[in-house]
Scaffold this motif. Structure first.
Motif, PDB file in Angstrom:
ATOM      1  N   ASP A   1       0.833  -1.201   0.000  1.00 21.93           N
ATOM      2  CA  ASP A   1       0.000   0.000   0.000  1.00 21.93           C
ATOM      3  C   ASP A   1       0.872   1.257   0.000  1.00 21.93           C
ATOM      4  O   ASP A   1       0.879   2.053   0.940  1.00 21.93           O
ATOM      5  CB  ASP A   1      -0.916  -0.022   1.222  1.00 21.93           C
ATOM      6  N   PHE A   2       1.620   1.392  -1.091  1.00 25.25           N
ATOM      7  CA  PHE A   2       2.551   2.519  -1.204  1.00 25.25           C
ATOM      8  C   PHE A   2       2.643   2.914  -2.664  1.00 25.25           C
ATOM      9  O   PHE A   2       2.836   2.068  -3.543  1.00 25.25           O
ATOM     10  CB  PHE A   2       3.933   2.125  -0.678  1.00 25.25           C
ATOM     11  N   THR A   3       2.514   4.207  -2.934  1.00 23.66           N
ATOM     12  CA  THR A   3       2.595   4.737  -4.293  1.00 23.66           C
ATOM     13  C   THR A   3       3.834   5.601  -4.416  1.00 23.66           C
ATOM     14  O   THR A   3       4.058   6.504  -3.593  1.00 23.66           O
ATOM     15  CB  THR A   3       1.353   5.571  -4.640  1.00 23.66           C
ATOM     16  N   LYS A   4       4.660   5.325  -5.411  1.00 19.20           N
ATOM     17  CA  LYS A   4       5.863   6.124  -5.622  1.00 19.20           C
ATOM     18  C   LYS A   4       5.493   7.578  -5.890  1.00 19.20           C
ATOM     19  O   LYS A   4       4.570   7.862  -6.655  1.00 19.20           O
ATOM     20  CB  LYS A   4       6.656   5.589  -6.813  1.00 19.20           C
ATOM     21  N   GLY A   5       6.224   8.473  -5.249  1.00 17.30           N
ATOM     22  CA  GLY A   5       5.981   9.890  -5.458  1.00 17.30           C
ATOM     23  C   GLY A   5       4.834  10.444  -4.645  1.00 17.30           C
ATOM     24  O   GLY A   5       4.485  11.613  -4.765  1.00 17.30           O
ATOM     25  N   GLY A   6       4.247   9.588  -3.800  1.00 15.51           N
ATOM     26  CA  GLY A   6       3.131  10.058  -2.975  1.00 15.51           C
ATOM     27  C   GLY A   6       1.797   9.856  -3.662  1.00 15.51           C
ATOM     28  O   GLY A   6       1.691   9.365  -4.783  1.00 15.51           O
ATOM     29  N   GLY A   7       0.747  10.243  -2.992  1.00 16.25           N
ATOM     30  CA  GLY A   7      -0.594  10.062  -3.526  1.00 16.25           C
ATOM     31  C   GLY A   7      -1.146   8.713  -3.140  1.00 16.25           C
ATOM     32  O   GLY A   7      -0.538   7.945  -2.389  1.00 16.25           O
ATOM     33  N   GLY A   8      -2.282   8.395  -3.674  1.00 13.38           N
ATOM     34  CA  GLY A   8      -2.932   7.139  -3.337  1.00 13.38           C
ATOM     35  C   GLY A   8      -3.681   7.237  -2.019  1.00 13.38           C
ATOM     36  O   GLY A   8      -3.484   8.157  -1.224  1.00 13.38           O
ATOM     37  N   LYS A   9      -4.568   6.289  -1.807  1.00 10.79           N
ATOM     38  CA  LYS A   9      -5.380   6.261  -0.589  1.00 10.79           C
ATOM     39  C   LYS A   9      -5.078   4.993   0.202  1.00 10.79           C
ATOM     40  O   LYS A   9      -4.884   3.937  -0.379  1.00 10.79           O
ATOM     41  CB  LYS A   9      -6.867   6.295  -0.955  1.00 10.79           C
ATOM     42  N   PRO A  10      -5.021   5.102   1.529  1.00  7.76           N
ATOM     43  CA  PRO A  10      -4.791   3.902   2.328  1.00  7.76           C
ATOM     44  C   PRO A  10      -5.952   2.929   2.221  1.00  7.76           C
ATOM     45  O   PRO A  10      -7.119   3.338   2.103  1.00  7.76           O
ATOM     46  CB  PRO A  10      -4.636   4.460   3.749  1.00  7.76           C
ATOM     47  N   ASN A  11      -5.629   1.657   2.243  1.00  8.09           N
ATOM     48  CA  ASN A  11      -6.593   0.563   2.196  1.00  8.09           C
ATOM     49  C   ASN A  11      -7.319   0.467   0.862  1.00  8.09           C
ATOM     50  O   ASN A  11      -8.326  -0.245   0.753  1.00  8.09           O
ATOM     51  CB  ASN A  11      -7.626   0.672   3.322  1.00  8.09           C
TER      52      ASN A  11
END
Length: 457
Positions: A243-253
């Motif tokens: 649960d990790f997006t390079k460069g930031g962003g994305g939502k947990p879970n």
């Protein structure tokens, strides 16, 4: 009748008037005296050098060993007492004993085995050359080589690369050693390094098992973008992903497009403390459990997060001395092999063949005939290597790291440290030098007796 005069050609040689002397005796004495004078003249430079380079240093070291650190006051036996009361020096004495027992013995045994076996193979000469080649390398170069061989990192150290390769052949390493859930994730610590879901799972409701703490570059090379599992009425489905997006962003879970599945992670369904089903996540992180997992708690066992095996700490406190002895054997086994092979070539073959004809097997021939007849050669090799290991310095100084150099300490190294270290004490250093001399003397006396015995034969 011919007569001769005192200076004529037929005159008799003059004789010594002293009773019991002849011209031959005088001639011998004259020649002997001349030879002694010439021999003394030739030996005098060598004797002067021997006195300056050997005798004087020994005498001065003995004298200096009774003086204090500054060299201005008489210390008596205090420096010698330090040899048996100082913990560092005691460790050096103990390690020297280990060296004397194991270093020459292992090198001689290997040399004997190599010498005997190379007589029976067609390419024995090439093998002898390969085994003897390390003798051409200096101690400094050998120390640098084995410092790299024993490096802790498997990607640099050959010894640990082999150890890790063998270990991973029988015990698969974990692919996610530092993975863990965040507080907002639907997972919690389950004890023993495992993680479990906070809620039970149901068939038809896809489960989410997000984790973090894995560097994307360390993810399996064939991992695919994570895919949200679809509901299935026949069993429990779910997705385990990073649960990790390079460069930031994305939502947990939430499975985002750039996030990767945790390929190969093991998922267990647990009911009442018992594992009722097990599944392995695919390349996209999707897994499927049978209907028996309905109402269970999902667990990610600790094996998923086990630290990878990084090999043996060869240069740690417990193995540093055996490791350095191994490097010494690598260098000197060839020396032992060459000397023993020379002695083996001189053995009477008819005696060996007679033993075989009488029914002796190869082991009996080796143990009862070959080894006893090689005893003088084996003694030469052992004595030479024992003297050599008593003054070992280079390998220990170079191979042992600073953190374990005290554990690998030997007398020659301690002599250097005591004499030229930051807290130098030449009195203690001289006492160590005298101790080394005393340890070498019995070995030298044994060698001299052996040489004289061989000469009488």
């Amino acid at each position: 009748m011919t007569t001769t005069t005192a200076g004529g050609a037929g005159a008799a040689p003059p004789t010594d008037k002293r009773p019991g002397t002849t011209a031959l005796t005088r001639t011998r004495r004259s020649v002997t005296g001349t030879r002694r004078a010439v021999a003394t003249a030739f030996l005098l430079p060598a004797l002067v050098l021997l006195g300056a380079l050997v005798v004087y240093p020994i005498v001065y070291s003995v004298y200096r060993s009774f003086m204090d650190q500054a060299g201005t006051g008489f210390a008596g036996l205090d420096n010698y007492k330090a040899l048996f009361t100082d913990a560092t020096i005691r460790t050096a004495v103990k390690n020297n004993a280990i060296w004397v027992v194991f270093g020459p013995t292992v090198a001689t045994v290997l040399g004997l085995i190599f010498a005997v076996l190379t007589e029976r193979i067609r390419w024995g000469t090439a093998f002898k050359l390969i085994v003897f080649m390390p003798m051409a390398i200096s101690m400094l170069a050998a120390g640098i080589i084995f410092r790299l061989v024993y490096d802790q990192a498997p990607e640099r150290g050959v010894a640990n690369a082999v150890a890790v390769g063998v270990h991973d052949t029988f015990a698969q390493s974990s692919g996610f050693p530092k993975a863990h859930p965040l507080p907002v994730h639907p997972l919690k610590a389950g004890g023993g390094g495992s993680f479990v879901t906070k809620q039970t799972v149901r068939a038809g409701e896809p489960a989410s098992l997000p984790l973090v703490g894995v560097v994307p570059a360390k993810m399996p090379g064939d991992a695919e973008p994570a895919k949200a599992a679809t509901a299935s009425g026949k069993g429990v489905t779910g997705t385990a992903w990073l649960d990790f997006t390079k460069g930031g962003g994305g939502k947990p879970n939430v499975v985002d497009p750039e996030e990767l599945g945790l390929k190969g992670i093991t998922v267990e369904a647990v009911k009442d403390g018992k594992v009722v089903a097990t599944a392995t996540a695919g390349a996209n992180g999707v897994f499927t459990l049978p209907a028996s997992a309905d109402g269970s708690v999902l667990r990610l066992p600790a094996d998923n997060f086990r630290e990878p095996y990084n090999g043996v700490d060869w240069l740690g406190p417990s193995l540093v001395t055996p490791g350095i002895i191994g490097s010494y054997v690598w260098m000197w086994a060839g020396f032992a092999m060459v000397l023993i092979a020379a002695g083996l070539a001189g053995l009477p073959r008819e005696l060996l063949e007679a033993a075989r004809v009488d029914g002796a097997n190869e082991w009996q021939v080796f143990r009862r005939i070959t080894v006893p007849m090689l005893a003088p050669v084996l003694a030469v090799v052992l004595v030479t290597l024992m003297i050599n290991v008593l003054k070992i310095f280079d390998l220990v100084f170079i191979i042992a790291p600073g953190s374990s150099q005290d554990d690998a300490n030997v007398l020659a190294l301690q002599l250097y440290r005591s004499s030229f270290g930051t807290d130098a004490d030449l009195g203690v250093g001289s006492a160590i030098a005298v101790l080394l001399l005393l340890l070498v003397i019995p070995v030298m006396l044994f060698n001299i007796r052996r040489i004289r015995k061989e000469g009488r034969r």
